[in-house]
Write an enzyme that holds these catalytic residues in place. Structure first.
Site, short mmCIF file in Angstrom:
data_model
loop_
_atom_site.label_atom_id
_atom_site.label_comp_id
_atom_site.label_asym_id
_atom_site.label_seq_id
_atom_site.Cartn_x
_atom_site.Cartn_y
_atom_site.Cartn_z
N LYS A 53 11.92 -11.47 4.07
CA LYS A 53 10.66 -12.05 3.63
C LYS A 53 10.74 -12.40 2.15
O LYS A 53 10.49 -13.52 1.75
CB LYS A 53 9.52 -11.05 3.85
N TYR B 178 35.02 -6.31 0.71
CA TYR B 178 34.32 -5.14 1.28
C TYR B 178 33.70 -4.31 0.16
O TYR B 178 32.58 -3.85 0.27
CB TYR B 178 35.33 -4.29 2.07
N PHE C 8 2.64 -0.40 8.17
CA PHE C 8 3.31 -1.47 8.89
C PHE C 8 4.02 -0.80 10.07
O PHE C 8 4.39 0.37 10.00
CB PHE C 8 4.30 -2.23 7.99
N THR C 9 4.19 -1.55 11.16
CA THR C 9 4.71 -0.94 12.40
C THR C 9 5.99 -0.12 12.17
O THR C 9 6.06 1.05 12.55
CB THR C 9 5.02 -2.04 13.44
N ARG D 274 -1.19 -8.88 16.79
CA ARG D 274 -1.24 -7.77 15.82
C ARG D 274 -2.50 -6.98 16.13
O ARG D 274 -3.52 -7.09 15.49
CB ARG D 274 -1.27 -8.30 14.38
N PHE E 263 5.68 -3.50 21.50
CA PHE E 263 5.31 -4.91 21.39
C PHE E 263 6.52 -5.82 21.29
O PHE E 263 6.44 -7.00 21.60
CB PHE E 263 4.40 -5.14 20.17
N ASP F 296 6.20 -1.02 -0.96
CA ASP F 296 6.82 -1.96 -0.02
C ASP F 296 6.56 -3.37 -0.56
O ASP F 296 5.44 -3.88 -0.47
CB ASP F 296 6.22 -1.78 1.37
N1 F0G Z 1 7.43 -4.02 5.55
C1 F0G Z 1 6.63 -5.08 5.77
C2 F0G Z 1 5.36 -5.22 5.01
C3 F0G Z 1 7.01 -6.04 6.72
O1 F0G Z 1 6.21 -7.07 6.93
C4 F0G Z 1 8.23 -5.88 7.43
C5 F0G Z 1 8.62 -6.82 8.45
C6 F0G Z 1 9.02 -4.75 7.15
C7 F0G Z 1 8.58 -3.86 6.20
C8 F0G Z 1 10.30 -4.52 7.88
O2 F0G Z 1 11.26 -5.40 7.42
O3 F0G Z 1 11.82 -6.80 9.41
O4 F0G Z 1 13.34 -6.70 7.42
O5 F0G Z 1 13.14 -4.77 8.92
N2 F0G Z 1 7.86 -7.67 8.95
C9 F0G Z 1 8.20 -8.68 9.95
C10 F0G Z 1 6.97 -9.43 10.37
C11 F0G Z 1 8.98 -8.17 11.08
O6 F0G Z 1 7.10 -10.26 11.26
O7 F0G Z 1 5.90 -9.25 9.79
P1 F0G Z 1 12.46 -5.94 8.35
#
Ligand code: F0G
Length: 482
Positions: free
Chosen positions: A266, A80, A132-133, A389, A455, A223
């Site tokens: 990623k 832990y 990013f979303t 997208r 989405f 990022d």
């Molecule tokens: N920033 C970027 C540029 C991303 O593409 C993503 C996730 C995140 C932050 C968030 O990271 O998913 O680990 O919480 N992108 C995925 C996609 C979901 O399908 O493009 P996460």
């Protein structure tokens, strides 16, 4: 990945790995695909894997791992607090980005939550190359605003600009003068700018943004989720770096930015995330939130096995043979589609191939989600799962009105080291068929609409019986073939 010359004179992408473990996938008949899409409310996120042939939804958490990553997993030190595995990952990341501190988080958006909680004040603005979303949603939850200052070329679908993800320096200076530095929470740069087609940012641009922000005392946040592809583009498109070691490039990035965060789903071929900084004050503030939201400081919601795999995966990210696989496949995919007349985002970026749904479905109004409709139609025609997208991925404004997206894209992600070139050619072929029959694609409308990140699990319905007509046309043209 490299390209070799064939007898024909053609340069063909060659995988610099071999496959030693496989997973069976199903290609079901078009009638089954239609039924599955209907049951999923015309939202590709709601499809079940068992109905999917090629899952090009995302590269998140589905990149193929290497033998060395699996081997490292067996050595994970399970505890832990104070696990050796954590210290190995911490050291790998500190070296890679030349920073003092690392904070673990369970994934990228968790890092965004921590950063937003500490750095975004009610009424402040975050300037960014593009949102990013999840990053935008977290800033919004803290009462912050987002202003995108991407170069104009970034939003031009067909272009030959090598770094469409660059921030517009003139717009940055104008925004600082207009808003006042005290009202700017931070400036966020996203590597491999996701929502405009996986388009990279140049090192030169990062240097300039960093210099201007430091002159004004504005923090910078990087990022780095899509850093792997971006590194490949810096190496191949920015002359100064042609012979530079990727580790040196990454270390310079880490020094240029005050905070770097990433989705380890990623970056690093594993699952997890984290925040890096050399700023002691920010580190101490953010650290307090980790045990609250993520877990103890030496795991932050990640399993020790994933952390071991990530340490090895981060090293692999600095190997050009490894990181070039996706961009070279994306290029091959894009060129194949262009040859068939299908409208795509150019130049090819990282992450995946991006189809321009506005041009593909120019008979559909944006309010009927052309990108969502195209993704649904593609699944029916091929069993390939892609991601919308466009406007569906936008959040409603506080007054309930719906902003229309600047781009309506369908993303066909190529998870790293997962698909073969024949699978890519199959996806391109079915898209070409769909393009020839594009007038059969109708619109979508929300049936169930969640209030945040709609989405992900919103359900939609077709505006007519176009999905059935499309499936019949497929049968007519392909006979008994799947
Ligand atoms: N920033 C970027 C540029 C991303 O593409 C993503 C996730 C995140 C932050 C968030 O990271 O998913 O680990 O919480 N992108 C995925 C996609 C979901 O399908 O493009 P996460």
């Amino acid at each position: 990945m490299t390209k070799v010359k064939f007898l024909s004179g053609e340069f063909v992408p060659m995988e610099m790995h071999k496959v030693r473990m496989v997973q069976k996938v199903n290609l079901k008949p078009v009638e089954d695909r239609l039924r599955a899409m209907d049951e999923a409310g015309y939202n590709t996120f709601l499809l079940k894997n068992r109905d999917i042939y090629l899952d090009m939804l995302t590269d998140s958490g589905v990149n193929a791992m290497s033998d060395n990553q699996y081997a490292a997993m067996l050595q994970a030190d399970d505890s832990y607090a104070g696990s050796e595995t954590y210290y190995r990952l911490e050291k790998t990341l500190q070296d890679m980005f030349d920073v003092k501190y690392f904070l673990p988080a369970h994934q990228g958006r968790a890092a965004e939550n921590i950063i937003s909680q500490i750095m975004v004040r009610e009424g402040s603005t975050v300037l960014m190359n593009y949102h990013f979303t999840t990053s935008k949603a977290h800033i919004g939850l803290r009462g912050g605003a987002v202003e995108e200052i991407i170069i104009d070329e970034g939003l031009v679908i067909t272009s030959d600009h090598p770094f469409k993800g660059n921030m517009d320096i003139g717009k940055l200076e104008e925004a600082i003068a207009r808003l006042g530095r005290e009202n700017i929470a931070y400036v966020r740069l996203e590597a491999g700018t996701n929502l405009i087609g996986g388009q990279p940012i140049s090192m030169e641009n990062m240097r300039t943004v960093s210099r201007i922000c430091r002159e004004h005392g504005i923090p910078t946040v990087f990022d780095a989720s899509l850093l792997a592809d971006n590194l490949y583009f810096i190496k191949t498109r920015e002359a100064e770096f042609a012979d530079k070691d990727l580790r040196e490039v990454t270390r310079e990035m880490g020094r240029l930015m005050d905070v770097t965060y990433f989705s380890g789903r990623k970056l690093g071929f594993a699952r997890g995330g984290g925040i890096l900084t050399s700023d002691e004050t920010l580190f101490h503030k953010m650290r307090e939130l980790i045990p609250l939201y993520e877990g103890f400081l030496t795991y932050g919601g990640m399993s020790v096995r994933e952390m071991e795999a990530m340490s090895v995966g981060m090293e692999e990210t600095l190997d050009l043979d490894v990181i070039s696989q996706t961009p070279i496949f994306v290029e091959a995919f894009t060129e194949e589609l262009q040859a068939k007349g299908v409208p795509v985002v150019t130049p090819p970026g990282g992450l995946g191939c991006h189809v321009d749904a506005s041009a593909f479905c120019d008979h559909l109004p944006q309010e009927q989600y052309p990108a969502g409709a195209l993704a649904a139609a593609l699944f029916i025609a091929s069993g390939v799962r892609a991601m919308e997208r466009g406007t569906m991925s936008e959040e409603r404004r506080p007054d309930g009105t719906e902003p229309l997206a600047e781009m309506e894209l369908v993303r066909l992600a190529l998870p790293r080291r997962v698909f073969t070139l024949s699978q890519v050619k199959y996806a391109a072929d079915r898209l070409a068929w769909l393009y020839q029959n594009r007038e059969l694609i109708g619109g979508l409308t929300f049936v169930e609409e969640p209030s945040v990140l709609r989405f992900f699990f919103g359900r939609l319905g077709a505006t007519s019986d176009w999905p059935e007509t499309l499936a019949k046309a497929f049968r007519r043209d392909f006979g008994d073939s799947l």
